[in-house]
Scaffold this active site. Structure first.
Site, PDB file in Angstrom:
ATOM      1  N   SER A  29      94.076   1.681  15.321  1.00  0.00           N
ATOM      2  CA  SER A  29      93.479   0.561  16.050  1.00  0.00           C
ATOM      3  C   SER A  29      92.165   1.066  16.651  1.00  0.00           C
ATOM      4  O   SER A  29      91.876   2.257  16.600  1.00  0.00           O
ATOM      5  CB  SER A  29      94.433   0.068  17.130  1.00  0.00           C
ATOM      6  OG  SER A  29      94.621   1.079  18.078  1.00  0.00           O
ATOM      7  N   LYS A  33      88.067  -4.039  14.547  1.00  0.00           N
ATOM      8  CA  LYS A  33      88.630  -5.212  13.852  1.00  0.00           C
ATOM      9  C   LYS A  33      88.128  -6.500  14.504  1.00  0.00           C
ATOM     10  O   LYS A  33      87.815  -7.474  13.815  1.00  0.00           O
ATOM     11  CB  LYS A  33      90.160  -5.115  13.937  1.00  0.00           C
ATOM     12  CG  LYS A  33      90.901  -6.102  13.104  1.00  0.00           C
ATOM     13  CD  LYS A  33      92.282  -5.550  12.720  1.00  0.00           C
ATOM     14  CE  LYS A  33      93.041  -4.904  13.873  1.00  0.00           C
ATOM     15  NZ  LYS A  33      93.711  -5.865  14.746  1.00  0.00           N
ATOM     16  N   GLU A 166     105.789  -4.250  16.100  1.00  0.00           N
ATOM     17  CA  GLU A 166     105.357  -5.372  16.935  1.00  0.00           C
ATOM     18  C   GLU A 166     104.712  -6.542  16.198  1.00  0.00           C
ATOM     19  O   GLU A 166     104.787  -7.661  16.646  1.00  0.00           O
ATOM     20  CB  GLU A 166     104.293  -4.882  17.927  1.00  0.00           C
ATOM     21  CG  GLU A 166     104.822  -4.042  19.026  1.00  0.00           C
ATOM     22  CD  GLU A 166     103.786  -3.945  20.132  1.00  0.00           C
ATOM     23  OE1 GLU A 166     104.181  -4.113  21.284  1.00  0.00           O
ATOM     24  OE2 GLU A 166     102.598  -3.730  19.839  1.00  0.00           O
ATOM     25  N   CYS A 402      81.874 -11.203  41.688  1.00  0.00           N
ATOM     26  CA  CYS A 402      83.222 -11.441  42.212  1.00  0.00           C
ATOM     27  C   CYS A 402      83.516 -10.518  43.402  1.00  0.00           C
ATOM     28  O   CYS A 402      83.057 -10.792  44.505  1.00  0.00           O
ATOM     29  CB  CYS A 402      84.240 -11.333  41.088  1.00  0.00           C
ATOM     30  SG  CYS A 402      85.681 -12.346  41.409  1.00  0.00           S
ATOM     31  N   GLY A 404      82.137  -7.833  43.959  1.00  0.00           N
ATOM     32  CA  GLY A 404      80.800  -7.385  44.342  1.00  0.00           C
ATOM     33  C   GLY A 404      80.099  -8.388  45.250  1.00  0.00           C
ATOM     34  O   GLY A 404      79.224  -8.020  46.036  1.00  0.00           O
ATOM     35  N   ARG A 486      91.497 -14.278  43.537  1.00  0.00           N
ATOM     36  CA  ARG A 486      92.474 -14.903  44.412  1.00  0.00           C
ATOM     37  C   ARG A 486      91.890 -15.194  45.793  1.00  0.00           C
ATOM     38  O   ARG A 486      92.303 -16.095  46.486  1.00  0.00           O
ATOM     39  CB  ARG A 486      93.692 -13.974  44.543  1.00  0.00           C
ATOM     40  CG  ARG A 486      94.988 -14.734  44.609  1.00  0.00           C
ATOM     41  CD  ARG A 486      96.177 -13.826  44.640  1.00  0.00           C
ATOM     42  NE  ARG A 486      96.611 -13.312  43.350  1.00  0.00           N
ATOM     43  CZ  ARG A 486      97.245 -14.024  42.415  1.00  0.00           C
ATOM     44  NH1 ARG A 486      97.500 -15.292  42.611  1.00  0.00           N
ATOM     45  NH2 ARG A 486      97.632 -13.456  41.291  1.00  0.00           N
ATOM     46  N   HIS A 531      82.214 -15.001  37.254  1.00  0.00           N
ATOM     47  CA  HIS A 531      81.894 -13.921  36.302  1.00  0.00           C
ATOM     48  C   HIS A 531      80.856 -14.402  35.291  1.00  0.00           C
ATOM     49  O   HIS A 531      81.221 -14.885  34.214  1.00  0.00           O
ATOM     50  CB  HIS A 531      83.161 -13.483  35.567  1.00  0.00           C
ATOM     51  CG  HIS A 531      84.105 -12.727  36.435  1.00  0.00           C
ATOM     52  ND1 HIS A 531      84.054 -11.365  36.583  1.00  0.00           N
ATOM     53  CD2 HIS A 531      85.104 -13.164  37.247  1.00  0.00           C
ATOM     54  CE1 HIS A 531      85.000 -10.975  37.423  1.00  0.00           C
ATOM     55  NE2 HIS A 531      85.650 -12.047  37.847  1.00  0.00           N
ATOM     56  N   GLU A 533      79.111 -12.811  33.332  1.00  0.00           N
ATOM     57  CA  GLU A 533      79.106 -12.021  32.088  1.00  0.00           C
ATOM     58  C   GLU A 533      79.850 -12.729  30.952  1.00  0.00           C
ATOM     59  O   GLU A 533      79.537 -12.500  29.780  1.00  0.00           O
ATOM     60  CB  GLU A 533      79.695 -10.616  32.329  1.00  0.00           C
ATOM     61  CG  GLU A 533      81.189 -10.539  32.646  1.00  0.00           C
ATOM     62  CD  GLU A 533      81.518 -10.645  34.126  1.00  0.00           C
ATOM     63  OE1 GLU A 533      80.709 -11.225  34.871  1.00  0.00           O
ATOM     64  OE2 GLU A 533      82.605 -10.165  34.543  1.00  0.00           O
TER      65      GLU A 533
HETATM   66  N1  GLN Z   1      89.920  -8.906  44.099  1.00  0.00           N
HETATM   67  C1  GLN Z   1      89.112 -10.064  44.338  1.00  0.00           C
HETATM   68  C2  GLN Z   1      89.932 -11.341  44.343  1.00  0.00           C
HETATM   69  O1  GLN Z   1      91.003 -11.376  43.791  1.00  0.00           O
HETATM   70  C3  GLN Z   1      87.996 -10.157  43.333  1.00  0.00           C
HETATM   71  C4  GLN Z   1      88.469 -10.382  41.937  1.00  0.00           C
HETATM   72  C5  GLN Z   1      87.435 -10.055  40.901  1.00  0.00           C
HETATM   73  O2  GLN Z   1      86.486  -9.330  41.183  1.00  0.00           O
HETATM   74  N2  GLN Z   1      87.625 -10.505  39.702  1.00  0.00           N
HETATM   75  O3  GLN Z   1      89.511 -12.330  44.882  1.00  0.00           O
END
Ligand code: GLN
Length: 556
Positions: A29, A33, A166, A402, A404, A486, A531, A533
């Site tokens: 792996s 792929k 698997e 996030c 950050g 969260r 995010h 990205e």
């Molecule tokens: N740990 C943070 C939260 O759950 C940030 C999550 C993240 O950076 N994806 O809110």
């Protein structure tokens, strides 16, 4: 329309059966792929077909959200909030489409559905068996994804390698699919050909054995993609052809390349697309890869470098695992750098270093820009906060993603608002100033140990403040971005933070949740709760990464 006209239209537009290409792995792996599958998709798209791709993961986990990213790689989030395998990110980047949860399945997900069906008497009293019911459910998912995406060609990547216990049921599904639609299904084996250093010669035997294993599952590959550090030569092509029963022309050379975005061109030069079309009974078509070729030339021509430091925890484990855990962040940096014609140079910086020896923060001065990507937990957090403090004061371009972003607000509250007890409750649930907190709904999930699929997930709208830097970058009043977290910014601190200069410039219109903060008097200091990205494409880099890279270039 008259009945006769309708009939003529139908005759002219005689619909072809949907086609299916299964991509399976041999020998090892991690030989690309996913990128091969994605590149195949790009080629068919560049031939004008509507294409979709699915990933079938052999894990019992219902989704990738509960898997450790340092072991399994990045958790890629779709618009509809599915936590999937990182290969889905490659499909989106190469196919330039947004995929959803119907494009992803795991063994866990398949079994869960079959068991739920059984509980609700959907099998009408039959004995529910591993075969045929599990493969049938797999194929139901594949055909559903094909029709929901109106795909003429559906590519299905089966995770893992042939011979693993698997993925037997996925192979069984593929075999059954071929049996039911012999003219509409093709198989591609992506296999590894080692060149042992003491022999200095490429060996085909492991691939021959992988092919036998595949034959044992009732499947004959139509094509072999030979991954290796060198190109496949004529004698070895002949060996593969004879021993694996694959046409010589369909044994494809796939040596290592410096950029994955060259792969569609390299594969197209060997006419992979048309060869597979022939197998599927479709006539050849020209491939329009102009945009990819332009990108490839841009990558080759870039001379100047831009140095980006990525600061976080987990980074002790070395570059090997990291490149998988943060693949979308890495790709997004690359896309933006190439857009500006510069070579992206990335350095992984372990934040724990800045806790033990804060004097080492000075080393950050050598980077043109800093990113703190998403993360979870308590390790290395004070080091990240020290980093953010340093880049804020030293005017080093900063993008906080996030965690950050959350930690940028903690730093600001502590050091600018002088609220020393500021923290995220993820680290300190009794924080004096819980500037990042948890809503009751999320708290309940955690209390009841309901972790799987319960974060704030998927695409949410974000309204951008007039006059903000981000609004200029996005060139839009409102955007949609993907989330996976969260915890949230605590709106009790909103005015205080905003008025002191960390401006709240992006909010969700329904929930008023804070999504973007930016510093006014700074070359580039942006924190986003989502995010970005996940939305960056090589042919369409993300505005925020472009903003960071541009600021980083100016900060040389
Ligand atoms: N740990 C943070 C939260 O759950 C940030 C999550 C993240 O950076 N994806 O809110």
């Amino acid at each position: 329309m008259e009945y006769k006209t309708i009939l003529t239209c139908m005759r002219n537009k005689k619909k072809r059966n949907p086609k299916y290409i299964f991509v399976v792995g041999g020998v090892l792996s991690g030989v690309g792929k996913g990128v091969t599958t994605a590149s195949l998709g790009a080629i068919f798209r560049a031939k004008g077909f509507s294409v979709t791709a699915l990933k079938a993961d052999p894990y019992v986990n219902v989704d990738a959200g509960t898997m450790n990213p340092t072991e399994h790689g990045e958790v890629f989030v779709t618009n509809d909030g599915d936590e999937t395998d990182q290969d889905m990110g490659n499909y989106e980047r190469f196919l330039e489409v947004d995929l959803t949860s119907i494009n992803y399945m795991t063994t866990g997900r398949v079994y869960q559905e079959v068991i739920n069906n059984e509980r609700s008497m959907k099998y009408k009293g039959k004995c529910v068996q591993v075969v045929p019911h599990i493969p049938e459910e797999i194929n139901r998912r594949i055909t559903h994804a094909s029709s929901a995406n109106s795909a003429e060609i559906t590519i299905i990547e089966i995770g893992g390698t042939v011979g693993e216990y698997e993925n037997i049921l996925f192979l069984e599904a593929a075999r059954m699919m071929k049996l039911a639609n012999p003219d509409d299904v093709a198989f591609v084996l992506v296999s590894y050909l080692p060149i042992p250093s003491h022999i200095g010669e490429m060996k085909t035997k492991p691939t021959q054995q992988a092919c036998r294993l595949l034959n044992g599952a009732g499947i004959q590959p139509d094509m072999i993609i030979a991954r290796s550090s060198a190109a496949l030569d004529k004698p070895r092509k002949e060996k593969l052809a004879i021993h694996c029963g694959v046409k010589k022309d369909n044994c494809i050379s796939a040596p290592n390349v410096s950029s994955i975005y060259s792969i569609p061109r390299i594969m197209d030069e060997q006419h992979i697309g048309n060869k597979l079309l022939k197998t599927l009974g479709i006539s050849s078509r020209k491939t329009q890869l102009t945009r990819w070729n332009v990108l490839e030339r841009k990558i080759q021509k870039a001379k100047k470098e831009v140095h980006i430091g990525v600061v976080g925890k987990y980074f002790g484990s070395g570059g090997f695992t990291l490149s998988d855990s943060y693949i979308s962040v890495i790709e997004a940096i690359r896309h933006a750098a190439w857009y500006y014609g510069v070579i992206p140079k990335l350095t992984w910086i372990d934040s724990e270093e800045f806790e033990a020896k804060p004097a080492t923060l000075r080393s950050l001065g050598k980077y043109n820009g800093i990113i703190v990507p998403g993360g979870f937990g308590t390790r290395g957090i004070e080091g990240i906060i020290n980093t953010i403090s340093y880049v804020r004061k030293k005017h080093i371009p900063y993008l906080g993603i996030c965690y950050g972003m959350q930690l940028a607000t903690v730093e600001f509250a502590r050091n600018v608002l002088q609220k020393k007890g500021a923290h995220t409750v993820e680290v300190d649930d009794a924080a004096l100033h819980p500037i990042i907190h948890i809503n009751p709904h999320q708290a309940k999930h955690v209390k009841e140990n309901r972790y799987g699929g319960t974060m704030r997930l998927g695409a949410y709208d974000c309204v951008l403040e007039h006059g903000s830097r981000v609004r200029k970058l996005y060139k839009s009043k409102s955007v949609s971005e993907r989330h996976r977290h969260r915890y949230e910014f605590n709106n009790e601190y909103k005015e205080m933070v905003h008025n002191a200069g960390l401006r709240i410039v992006g909010t969700n219109p329904e929930s008023s949740l804070v999504e973007i903060v930016e510093l006014a008097n700074h070359p580039f200091f942006v924190g986003v709760q989502f995010h970005p990205e996940f939305l960056s494409k090589p042919l369409n880099p993300h505005p925020l990464f472009k903003g960071l890279i541009q600021a980083a270039i100016n900060n040389k």
